[in-house]
Enzyme design. Structure first.
Site, PDB file in Angstrom:
ATOM      1  N   ASP A   1       2.894  -0.291 -13.987  1.00  0.00           N
ATOM      2  CA  ASP A   1       2.614  -0.962 -12.706  1.00  0.00           C
ATOM      3  C   ASP A   1       1.337  -1.773 -12.835  1.00  0.00           C
ATOM      4  OD1 ASP A   1       2.300  -1.633 -10.021  1.00  0.00           O
ATOM      5  OD2 ASP A   1       1.968   0.431  -9.343  1.00  0.00           O
TER       6      ASP A   1
ATOM      7  N   ASP B   1       3.561   0.982  -2.030  1.00  0.00           N
ATOM      8  CA  ASP B   1       2.173   1.317  -2.372  1.00  0.00           C
ATOM      9  C   ASP B   1       1.339   1.659  -1.154  1.00  0.00           C
ATOM     10  OD1 ASP B   1       1.731   0.660  -5.321  1.00  0.00           O
ATOM     11  OD2 ASP B   1       2.807  -1.097  -4.601  1.00  0.00           O
TER      12      ASP B   1
HETATM   13  C1  DX5 Z   1      -1.493  -2.175  -6.910  1.00  0.00           C
HETATM   14  C2  DX5 Z   1      -0.109  -1.564  -6.814  1.00  0.00           C
HETATM   15  C3  DX5 Z   1       0.930  -2.334  -7.475  1.00  0.00           C
HETATM   16  C4  DX5 Z   1       0.966  -3.797  -7.105  1.00  0.00           C
HETATM   17  C5  DX5 Z   1       1.572  -4.510  -8.255  1.00  0.00           C
HETATM   18  O1  DX5 Z   1      -2.428  -1.268  -7.204  1.00  0.00           O
HETATM   19  O2  DX5 Z   1      -0.068  -0.240  -7.321  1.00  0.00           O
HETATM   20  O3  DX5 Z   1       2.216  -1.738  -7.300  1.00  0.00           O
HETATM   21  O4  DX5 Z   1       1.656  -4.113  -5.922  1.00  0.00           O
HETATM   22  O5  DX5 Z   1       1.497  -5.873  -8.046  1.00  0.00           O
HETATM   23  P1  DX5 Z   1       1.546  -6.886  -9.281  1.00  0.00           P
HETATM   24  O6  DX5 Z   1       2.873  -6.694  -9.949  1.00  0.00           O
HETATM   25  O7  DX5 Z   1       1.370  -8.218  -8.649  1.00  0.00           O
HETATM   26  O8  DX5 Z   1       0.417  -6.535 -10.207  1.00  0.00           O
HETATM   27 ZN    ZN Z   2       2.005   0.625  -7.290  1.00  0.00          ZN
END
Ligand code: DX5
Ligand code: ZN
Length: 226
Positions: free
Chosen positions: A183, A43
């Site tokens: 996501d 990310d």
């Molecule tokens: C946040 C990112 C995600 C994040 C997901 O905007 O795009 O990929 O790391 O983390 P979790 O699974 O903890 O929501």
């Molecule tokens: Zn992401």
């Protein structure tokens, strides 16, 4: 890395490295590779499209080679205002795909073409405030290799899953034929429902890395998503 290798079975669980313990990043990647993981989610936030600056090409370069050597890929989620500006550096840093946000462009076909010229696969993502129908239209114009449904407002790991994402996944599944990725807040409680709604690529950050044994958490999610 060819696209078919991304989807080895009916689904993939993609650890979101943004939630990793960066003091131990290499070891955590290796543990996940040993657990069978071959698709990693990376990310990048620019502090503009989303509030935080997250991780970028310097970190990508430090892990991409080892992932590729094991036959894996790095799927990069660009939460940025100007995705095209970043593509070249991502390609040179070992990215296999770049996913851009539909909210960041009115020319998804042009953005996708710029990525493909560099040998990158292309994903199209959309925020909770954007309709699945308009995202599907953009994905079609981009000939997207995946469509990413955000089940949180992007920017941070560890936010709660927005349950309305299930209906958004299901609607999108009626409209697109490429793989659907989800996501944000993906965890053991919702993995099965997301698969049933039509998602095949489940991104999980804190559900994996907040576990003392990320590889075990990864395996549990894989079993649920099968
Ligand atoms: C946040 C990112 C995600 C994040 C997901 O905007 O795009 O990929 O790391 O983390 P979790 O699974 O903890 O929501
Ligand atoms: Zn992401």
């Amino acid at each position: 890395m060819g696209w078919p290798q991304w989807i080895r079975g009916s689904a993939e669980v993609e650890p979101s490295l943004y939630a990793a313990d960066f003091r131990r990043l290499g070891a955590q990647v290796d543990e996940l590779l040993a657990a069978g993981c071959r698709v990693f989610h990376f990310d990048t936030g620019d502090g503009h499209f989303v509030p935080p600056v997250t991780i970028g090409p310097v970190v990508l370069r430090s892990i991409a080679e080892g992932i590729h050597a094991a036959g894996g890929v790095v799927d990069c989620h660009l939460m940025v205002t100007d995705p095209v500006h970043h593509f070249d550096e991502f390609a040179r840093s070992g990215a296999d795909s770049v996913t851009f946000h539909v909210e960041a462009t009115d020319d998804p076909a042009g953005v996708a073409a710029a990525a493909r010229e560099l040998g990158l696969r292309v994903g199209v993502s959309f925020n909770p405030g954007t309709s699945p129908d308009s995202a599907a239209a953009a994905a079609e114009r981009a000939a997207a290799d995946l469509v990413l449904v955000m089940s949180i407002w992007p920017g941070y790991s560890g936010q709660p899953f927005m349950p309305e994402a299930l209906d958004r996944v299901a609607r999108l599944a009626e409209l697109v034929s490429c793989p659907i990725q989800v996501d944000g807040g993906v965890a053991e409680e919702n993995a099965k429902a997301l698969r049933e709604a039509g998602a095949t690529l489940l991104v999980a950050g804190s559900a994996i890395f907040s576990d003392p044994e990320p590889a075990d958490a990864y395996r549990r999610l894989v079993a649920l998503a099968a």
